[in-house]
Design an enzyme around this catalytic site. Structure first.
Site, PDB file in Angstrom:
ATOM      1  N   ARG A 119     -11.180  68.541 -29.767  1.00  0.00           N
ATOM      2  CA  ARG A 119     -11.619  67.217 -30.202  1.00  0.00           C
ATOM      3  C   ARG A 119     -10.525  66.201 -29.871  1.00  0.00           C
ATOM      4  O   ARG A 119      -9.342  66.480 -30.107  1.00  0.00           O
ATOM      5  CB  ARG A 119     -11.875  67.214 -31.710  1.00  0.00           C
ATOM      6  CG  ARG A 119     -13.099  67.988 -32.144  1.00  0.00           C
ATOM      7  CD  ARG A 119     -13.064  68.193 -33.645  1.00  0.00           C
ATOM      8  NE  ARG A 119     -14.251  68.832 -34.173  1.00  0.00           N
ATOM      9  CZ  ARG A 119     -14.466  70.139 -34.207  1.00  0.00           C
ATOM     10  NH1 ARG A 119     -13.562  70.965 -33.707  1.00  0.00           N
ATOM     11  NH2 ARG A 119     -15.584  70.616 -34.734  1.00  0.00           N
ATOM     12  N   HIS A 160      -8.943  64.655 -34.649  1.00  0.00           N
ATOM     13  CA  HIS A 160      -9.356  65.664 -35.631  1.00  0.00           C
ATOM     14  C   HIS A 160      -9.455  67.054 -34.992  1.00  0.00           C
ATOM     15  O   HIS A 160     -10.334  67.846 -35.327  1.00  0.00           O
ATOM     16  CB  HIS A 160     -10.702  65.310 -36.269  1.00  0.00           C
ATOM     17  CG  HIS A 160     -10.683  64.061 -37.094  1.00  0.00           C
ATOM     18  ND1 HIS A 160     -10.495  64.064 -38.446  1.00  0.00           N
ATOM     19  CD2 HIS A 160     -10.834  62.755 -36.758  1.00  0.00           C
ATOM     20  CE1 HIS A 160     -10.543  62.822 -38.905  1.00  0.00           C
ATOM     21  NE2 HIS A 160     -10.734  62.003 -37.902  1.00  0.00           N
ATOM     22  N   ARG A 206     -16.200  70.504 -42.684  1.00  0.00           N
ATOM     23  CA  ARG A 206     -14.964  70.728 -41.904  1.00  0.00           C
ATOM     24  C   ARG A 206     -13.923  69.694 -42.317  1.00  0.00           C
ATOM     25  O   ARG A 206     -14.187  68.492 -42.332  1.00  0.00           O
ATOM     26  CB  ARG A 206     -15.223  70.634 -40.404  1.00  0.00           C
ATOM     27  CG  ARG A 206     -13.979  70.908 -39.565  1.00  0.00           C
ATOM     28  CD  ARG A 206     -14.277  70.938 -38.071  1.00  0.00           C
ATOM     29  NE  ARG A 206     -13.072  71.161 -37.294  1.00  0.00           N
ATOM     30  CZ  ARG A 206     -12.275  70.196 -36.851  1.00  0.00           C
ATOM     31  NH1 ARG A 206     -12.564  68.929 -37.089  1.00  0.00           N
ATOM     32  NH2 ARG A 206     -11.198  70.482 -36.159  1.00  0.00           N
ATOM     33  N   ASN A 257     -13.434  60.686 -44.454  1.00  0.00           N
ATOM     34  CA  ASN A 257     -11.998  60.958 -44.569  1.00  0.00           C
ATOM     35  C   ASN A 257     -11.613  61.080 -46.037  1.00  0.00           C
ATOM     36  O   ASN A 257     -12.420  60.775 -46.919  1.00  0.00           O
ATOM     37  CB  ASN A 257     -11.188  59.813 -43.951  1.00  0.00           C
ATOM     38  CG  ASN A 257     -11.102  59.900 -42.425  1.00  0.00           C
ATOM     39  OD1 ASN A 257     -11.334  60.954 -41.840  1.00  0.00           O
ATOM     40  ND2 ASN A 257     -10.773  58.808 -41.792  1.00  0.00           N
ATOM     41  N   PHE A 277     -10.853  51.562 -31.329  1.00  0.00           N
ATOM     42  CA  PHE A 277     -10.518  52.960 -31.631  1.00  0.00           C
ATOM     43  C   PHE A 277      -9.610  53.600 -30.575  1.00  0.00           C
ATOM     44  O   PHE A 277      -8.589  54.207 -30.913  1.00  0.00           O
ATOM     45  CB  PHE A 277     -11.790  53.778 -31.849  1.00  0.00           C
ATOM     46  CG  PHE A 277     -11.548  55.120 -32.472  1.00  0.00           C
ATOM     47  CD1 PHE A 277     -11.079  55.225 -33.772  1.00  0.00           C
ATOM     48  CD2 PHE A 277     -11.783  56.299 -31.775  1.00  0.00           C
ATOM     49  CE1 PHE A 277     -10.849  56.464 -34.352  1.00  0.00           C
ATOM     50  CE2 PHE A 277     -11.561  57.540 -32.353  1.00  0.00           C
ATOM     51  CZ  PHE A 277     -11.100  57.629 -33.642  1.00  0.00           C
ATOM     52  N   ARG A 320     -19.210  54.022 -33.839  1.00  0.00           N
ATOM     53  CA  ARG A 320     -19.011  55.452 -34.066  1.00  0.00           C
ATOM     54  C   ARG A 320     -20.249  56.226 -33.644  1.00  0.00           C
ATOM     55  O   ARG A 320     -20.156  57.280 -33.033  1.00  0.00           O
ATOM     56  CB  ARG A 320     -18.745  55.734 -35.557  1.00  0.00           C
ATOM     57  CG  ARG A 320     -17.394  55.298 -36.047  1.00  0.00           C
ATOM     58  CD  ARG A 320     -17.226  55.681 -37.516  1.00  0.00           C
ATOM     59  NE  ARG A 320     -16.948  57.091 -37.680  1.00  0.00           N
ATOM     60  CZ  ARG A 320     -16.977  57.736 -38.847  1.00  0.00           C
ATOM     61  NH1 ARG A 320     -17.275  57.071 -39.959  1.00  0.00           N
ATOM     62  NH2 ARG A 320     -16.708  59.015 -38.920  1.00  0.00           N
TER      63      ARG A 320
HETATM   64 FE1  HDD Z   1     -14.075  59.627 -35.977  1.00  0.00          FE
HETATM   65  C1  HDD Z   1     -14.072  62.883 -35.085  1.00  0.00           C
HETATM   66  C2  HDD Z   1     -13.823  60.546 -39.313  1.00  0.00           C
HETATM   67  C3  HDD Z   1     -13.772  56.330 -36.882  1.00  0.00           C
HETATM   68  C4  HDD Z   1     -14.691  58.712 -32.801  1.00  0.00           C
HETATM   69  N1  HDD Z   1     -13.957  61.371 -36.991  1.00  0.00           N
HETATM   70  C5  HDD Z   1     -13.992  62.612 -36.439  1.00  0.00           C
HETATM   71  C6  HDD Z   1     -13.934  63.605 -37.457  1.00  0.00           C
HETATM   72  C7  HDD Z   1     -13.857  62.943 -38.658  1.00  0.00           C
HETATM   73  C8  HDD Z   1     -13.879  61.540 -38.351  1.00  0.00           C
HETATM   74  C9  HDD Z   1     -13.768  63.561 -40.027  1.00  0.00           C
HETATM   75  C10 HDD Z   1     -13.931  65.102 -37.246  1.00  0.00           C
HETATM   76  C11 HDD Z   1     -15.314  65.669 -37.327  1.00  0.00           C
HETATM   77  C12 HDD Z   1     -15.261  67.169 -37.186  1.00  0.00           C
HETATM   78  O1  HDD Z   1     -14.747  67.818 -38.114  1.00  0.00           O
HETATM   79  O2  HDD Z   1     -15.709  67.657 -36.165  1.00  0.00           O
HETATM   80  N2  HDD Z   1     -13.770  58.641 -37.726  1.00  0.00           N
HETATM   81  C13 HDD Z   1     -13.801  59.184 -38.985  1.00  0.00           C
HETATM   82  C14 HDD Z   1     -13.804  58.133 -39.968  1.00  0.00           C
HETATM   83  C15 HDD Z   1     -13.777  56.952 -39.294  1.00  0.00           C
HETATM   84  C16 HDD Z   1     -13.773  57.272 -37.879  1.00  0.00           C
HETATM   85  C17 HDD Z   1     -13.861  58.332 -41.470  1.00  0.00           C
HETATM   86  C18 HDD Z   1     -13.783  55.559 -39.826  1.00  0.00           C
HETATM   87  C19 HDD Z   1     -14.569  55.166 -40.779  1.00  0.00           C
HETATM   88  N3  HDD Z   1     -14.183  57.859 -35.028  1.00  0.00           N
HETATM   89  C20 HDD Z   1     -14.061  56.603 -35.571  1.00  0.00           C
HETATM   90  C21 HDD Z   1     -14.307  55.593 -34.554  1.00  0.00           C
HETATM   91  C22 HDD Z   1     -14.587  56.258 -33.388  1.00  0.00           C
HETATM   92  C23 HDD Z   1     -14.493  57.681 -33.712  1.00  0.00           C
HETATM   93  C24 HDD Z   1     -14.276  54.093 -34.783  1.00  0.00           C
HETATM   94  C25 HDD Z   1     -14.915  55.758 -32.028  1.00  0.00           C
HETATM   95  C26 HDD Z   1     -15.343  54.564 -31.740  1.00  0.00           C
HETATM   96  N4  HDD Z   1     -14.258  60.629 -34.241  1.00  0.00           N
HETATM   97  C27 HDD Z   1     -14.554  60.044 -33.053  1.00  0.00           C
HETATM   98  C28 HDD Z   1     -14.784  61.039 -31.947  1.00  0.00           C
HETATM   99  C29 HDD Z   1     -14.609  62.392 -32.698  1.00  0.00           C
HETATM  100  C30 HDD Z   1     -14.263  61.962 -34.103  1.00  0.00           C
HETATM  101  C31 HDD Z   1     -13.999  60.834 -30.730  1.00  0.00           C
HETATM  102  C32 HDD Z   1     -13.670  63.407 -32.085  1.00  0.00           C
HETATM  103  C33 HDD Z   1     -14.368  64.730 -32.205  1.00  0.00           C
HETATM  104  C34 HDD Z   1     -15.708  64.410 -32.636  1.00  0.00           C
HETATM  105  O3  HDD Z   1     -15.840  63.065 -32.769  1.00  0.00           O
HETATM  106  O4  HDD Z   1     -16.602  65.192 -32.848  1.00  0.00           O
HETATM  107  O5  HDD Z   1     -16.057  60.859 -31.426  1.00  0.00           O
END
Ligand code: HDD
Length: 699
Positions: free
Chosen positions: A73, A76, A113, A149, A162, A359
């Protein structure tokens, strides 16, 4: 969990293979293989000849190995997961039609997770970081993901930022240093340049970013979502998970040490608790603002850098999340689990929160890069209800859909869109007007009020930890512009904090604040307000330190008292072979098998220490620098320490500090978390455990 398997676990069984002794090795195409240890080659008694390309069994084995890794990932990457159930105890049908939130007779299977954000897959669990708290509800109406989170706000307001915030926090591009740390120039440069991050970095420097356990942290959906009821009315909502065990943290020195001593500490803690039947539980609640009242606040309720103070919008607790089953295989279950904020079920919807909307694009997209277009067919991601549409094909498609049409509408009228009565997803009409522009509403421009509110609401120890955290982090920044500017930025939160930090990190004497501290406080921001509903030492790890000649009666009674309280006692001796109590010959079978030796484990792995007396045992321990270090380190980490009889002497030696009192008689004395009883009577032993249980810092 009860005897019955949840729908999801039963479904996973259909995809599971159990390893038995009767199995025989085959190739991937099913042919049995008699030798998987030697590559087919040309050879004789005297000479090794070349290996043959013909050996497709060997090539398959290596080929499969070469491709074992998938992209981790992008954030995370480091995490651990478990299965469980969600139970609703109060219906909110006034707010939503989603049966997962209205049907109190249901148990909804979940997969959760937990993760850190910055580090790569192999990084340490206990680093200073935000923790992910992602919940997949396998509802009968489809999967619903809350990708949250353990901190209720976020660094940025707009999803387009982001990549910048993540690039800034991840290792720097020129040398890929540091791993899983915020303590570096680029992170703090970004924090300064981006004042909307102020509120969140205050949380990230607080004790919240070094949780004792995944089981002891809150979960927040962070973004603003909507609930839609039968009349089509929308309410804005924030989701909360509050741990039954209370919210607890490490102290920083402890977290730093564990990162080296046991990088898997949180992963093991979760696994161990579930295996021992200490199922972690969270209350689930909602904060609700009816549509029409969204402008009644001095912050924008769609701004993810702001929380909704509970004094203004109380949490309505309506359900409970329990984790009760570990995964069977990490890769197929935890690593391939894929969450998406767009996964919602009828009755739950988006809001115009600009972070959330971005997101919902990003998660979909990232899963394609990690797992391929058919990622939702992987067993862990499959809904427990039917999936029926005309999305087809793509790499690694599993489902075989029979029939001769793959479009809608079709002459056979197969797979028609459902009506609202049949449970169709609702998009209630929403009045939207405005000017197309790259800007957000005016309230998004205010960045400091809630940062101050958070700081003001902390207890004194929390404030002092926060100042130490800034001092540590900025000490690691070697570009003066970074730590000088940051020291000045803190003035706009609290002058005292800014002065302390500036002095520690060599920043200039802070100048005049551009805004005064408003002095307001709010409830439920300090983690000290989240004590467990019932004080407990269940699932806490207690080290009992002994050497030859220890007092066996005391040892046995404390150990069984701890077990009876569902704590986890571990015996620590000078060696892992038998340790002999006082009064028995040192011959095999007479002793106690210790679980670890003093060098193999450290005090950091335990929540508390108990030392039984025994003249010889204490003599040995008093001469051991390591044993003394165990006691002193545990004391420094604010852990409860208890000892009886001669152990009082060990403590006198270990804690030769003014203000620490140790008992000289049969009365239990508690001084700074150290409980001692010099002349022990059996009934006071029970008292010692009860003492620890109710008063001395297990909670
Ligand atoms: Fe995110 C993973 C939580 C903003 C793009 N995010 C990811 C995971 C968590 C969060 C818990 C891990 C999920 C797992 O266990 O597989 N993220 C947040 C929270 C945010 C947040 C609470 C703000 C409120 N995230 C955020 C933004 C973006 C992303 C603004 C993109 C514009 N996040 C991602 C991602 C991930 C991710 C790149 C990486 C792996 C996945 O998604 O599955 O798409």
């Amino acid at each position: 969990m009860g005897g019955e398997k949840s729908r999801k676990l039963a479904q996973l069984d259909q995809h599971s293979q159990f390893v038995t002794k009767d199995d025989r090795i085959t190739s991937d195409w099913g042919a049995k293989l008699g030798n998987t240890d030697e590559w087919l080659r040309v050879t004789s008694d005297h000479q090794n000849g070349p290996m043959l390309l013909e050996d497709s069994f060997a090539r398959e084995k290596i080929f499969r190995f070469d491709h074992e890794r998938i992209p981790e990932r992008v954030v995370h990457a480091r995490g651990a997961g478990a299965f469980g159930n969600f139970r609703l105890f109060e219906s909110i049908e006034d707010l939503t039609i989603a049966p997962v939130l209205t049907d109190t007779s249901r148990e909804t299977p979940v997969f959760v997770r937990f993760s850190t954000v910055q580090g790569s897959r192999g990084s340490a669990d206990t680093v200073r970081d935000v923790r992910g708290f992602a919940v997949k509800f396998y509802t009968q109406e489809g999967n619903w993901d809350i990708v949250g989170n353990n901190i209720p706000v976020f660094f940025i307001q707009d999803a387009i930022k982001f990549p910048d915030v993540i690039h800034a926090v991840k290792p720097e591009p020129h040398n890929e240093v540091p791993q899983a740390q915020t303590a570096h120039n680029n992170f703090w440069d970004f924090m300064y340049m981006h004042s909307e991050a102020t509120h969140m970095f205050m949380w990230a420097m607080s004790d919240r970013a070094i949780p004792r356990s995944y089981r002891m942290m809150q979960g927040f959906g962070v973004n603003t979502f909507t609930l839609i009821n039968r009349e089509g009315k929308r309410h804005f909502v924030k989701f909360h998970f509050t741990p039954e065990l209370g919210v607890h943290s490490f102290v920083w020195d402890e977290a730093l040490k564990i990162a080296g001593q046991d990088p898997d500490f949180h992963r093991k803690d979760l696994y161990e608790a579930i295996e021992n039947g200490a199922y972690p539980k969270w209350k689930f609640g909602v904060q609700v603002i009816p549509e029409g009242q969204e402008h009644d606040f001095d912050f924008d309720i769609l701004d993810a850098t702001k929380l909704w103070p509970e004094d203004l919008v109380p949490v309505r607790y309506i359900g409970e999340l329990e984790l009760n089953r570990n995964v069977d295989e990490y890769f197929t279950q935890t690593e391939q689990a894929a969450f998406c904020t767009a996964h919602m079920v009828p009755g739950i919807g988006h809001s115009d929160d600009p972070l959330l909307q971005g997101r919902s694009f990003s998660y979909f997209d990232t899963q394609v890069s990690r797992l391929g277009i058919n990622w939702q067919e992987l067993p862990i991601n499959r809904p427990v209800c039917p999936v029926m549409n005309f999305n087809r094909d793509g790499q690694s498609r599993h489902t075989i859909t029979k029939g001769n049409v793959n479009y809608w509408p079709n002459r056979f009228e197969v797979r028609q869109p459902p009506t609202a009565d049949e449970g169709a997803y609702l998009d209630p009409p929403q009045n939207v007007g405005g000017i197309k522009t790259r800007a957000k509403s005016a309230k998004f421009k205010e960045h400091f009020n809630q940062a101050q509110l958070f700081y003001n609401s902390l207890s004194e120890p929390e404030k002092s930890h926060l100042a130490s955290a800034f001092s540590f982090e900025l000490d690691h920044c070697d570009d003066p512009i970074v730590y000088e500017r940051m020291s000045q930025r803190l003035v706009d939160i609290d002058v005292g904090l800014a002065q302390t930090v500036a002095e520690m990190v060599g920043g200039p004497k802070p100048g005049t604040p551009t805004r005064q501290n408003h002095g307001k406080k709010a409830s439920k921001l300090s983690q000290t307000e989240f004590s467990p509903s019932k004080p407990t030492i269940a699932s806490r790890r207690v080290a009992i330190i002994i050497a030859d000649g220890f007092d066996e009666t005391v040892y046995n009674s404390v150990k069984s008292a701890l077990k009876a309280s569902s704590a986890l006692p571990f015996t620590i001796g000078p060696r892992r072979s038998e340790v002999f109590p006082a009064g028995v010959p040192k011959s095999a079978g007479n002793g106690v098998q210790s679980d670890h030796h003093l060098e193999g484990m450290r005090s950091t792995m335990f929540d508390a220490i108990f030392v039984p007396g025994g003249v010889e045992s204490i003599k040995t321990l008093s001469k051991s620098g390591r044993a003394l270090h165990w006691c002193r380190e545990a004391f420094g980490h604010l852990k409860p320490i208890a000892g009886t009889g001669e152990a009082v002497e060990l403590f006198k030696l270990a804690f030769a500090l003014p203000g620490i009192h140790v008992s000289t008689n049969e009365q239990a004395v508690e001084s700074y978390g150290v409980v001692t009883i010099a002349n022990v009577a059996p009934e006071s032993l029970r008292e010692a455990v009860t003492f620890a249980k109710e008063g001395v810092g297990f909670f």
